[in-house]
Design a protein around this motif. Sequence first.
Motif, mmCIF file in Angstrom:
data_model
loop_
_atom_site.group_PDB
_atom_site.id
_atom_site.type_symbol
_atom_site.label_atom_id
_atom_site.label_comp_id
_atom_site.label_asym_id
_atom_site.label_seq_id
_atom_site.Cartn_x
_atom_site.Cartn_y
_atom_site.Cartn_z
ATOM 1 N N ARG A 39 0.829 -1.213 0.000
ATOM 2 C CA ARG A 39 0.000 0.000 0.000
ATOM 3 C C ARG A 39 0.860 1.258 0.000
ATOM 4 O O ARG A 39 0.570 2.238 -0.709
ATOM 5 C CB ARG A 39 -0.940 -0.005 1.211
ATOM 6 N N TRP A 40 1.928 1.227 0.791
ATOM 7 C CA TRP A 40 2.815 2.395 0.849
ATOM 8 C C TRP A 40 3.460 2.656 -0.506
ATOM 9 O O TRP A 40 3.510 3.797 -0.980
ATOM 10 C CB TRP A 40 3.888 2.160 1.916
ATOM 11 N N ASP B 46 1.082 4.247 -2.859
ATOM 12 C CA ASP B 46 0.845 5.645 -2.510
ATOM 13 C C ASP B 46 2.043 6.536 -2.848
ATOM 14 O O ASP B 46 1.895 7.757 -2.968
ATOM 15 C CB ASP B 46 0.505 5.768 -1.023
ATOM 16 N N LYS C 218 -5.157 1.265 -8.615
ATOM 17 C CA LYS C 218 -4.397 2.487 -8.886
ATOM 18 C C LYS C 218 -3.522 2.343 -10.132
ATOM 19 O O LYS C 218 -2.674 3.203 -10.405
ATOM 20 C CB LYS C 218 -3.530 2.841 -7.677
#
Length: 262
Positions: free
Chosen positions: A79-80, A83, A112
């Motif tokens: 997830r990091w 992002d 994403k």
Amino acid sequence: TGYTKHEYGPEPVAARSFISGQSWADGNSHGTHCVGSVLCRRDENGDSIGMAPDAELIVGKVLSNQGSGGSDGIAAGIRWAVDQGAHVISMSLGGGGPDAGTNQAIDYAWSKGCIVNAAAGNSGYNGSNTIGWPGKYENCICCGAYQENGTIANFSSGGREIDWANPGQNITSFSTGGANWRQMSGTSMATPLGSGGLACLQQKRFEQGLPAFKSANELLEYFDKVLKDAGAPGFDMRFGKGVVDGQFLMAAIIQDLINSGA
């Protein structure tokens, strides 16, 4: 296992450790070796030998210097990285069992426009599924390894989740030891070579104004067009949909761009 700066490697644009008490520096050379396969800027002759030498590096250390790590850290690392703007996540790791948080993090990456590519594992194959997690997740591209002579590596795990195979025997790349270079073998080595190719593919598609892939299935449909069949005809449990062949790949990508009207 992180990354230690190499004279022919890039500075990461973002780096973070998800291992308590350890920095993002590489403590055993595994992660650094993987980085070199993708991002080596040049060798002693001045040639770029990484698969995607102009790409940027994001380092998320989710395995310790001893090679261990937990599902929570892996999920958080995915997830990091997304992002931070990652377009491809390469995971030369595997084992354990399924984890809902990791699976959801992989789905988040695809939402994403970020491709997730993971190693199949080094358990070999004798007819029973030997692929580890996270490579086993439906929305994760799963990478096997083949040898210098083009045959599948004996150590390469197999099963219905395998998607493709890349070179994984005696791969020369970065080292953190006394020597700047070392050879390593494994699906861990095949995975970043594949991920480098995926980074080049992403960039080419962005340049042509094409959208990012939104799921593993969407990318796998594209694999049907651009990968060269290997092993048994069609899909098989060792090579998946096939291998990257430079000449075949470029011809297929060009034809796909023509067909898309780009």
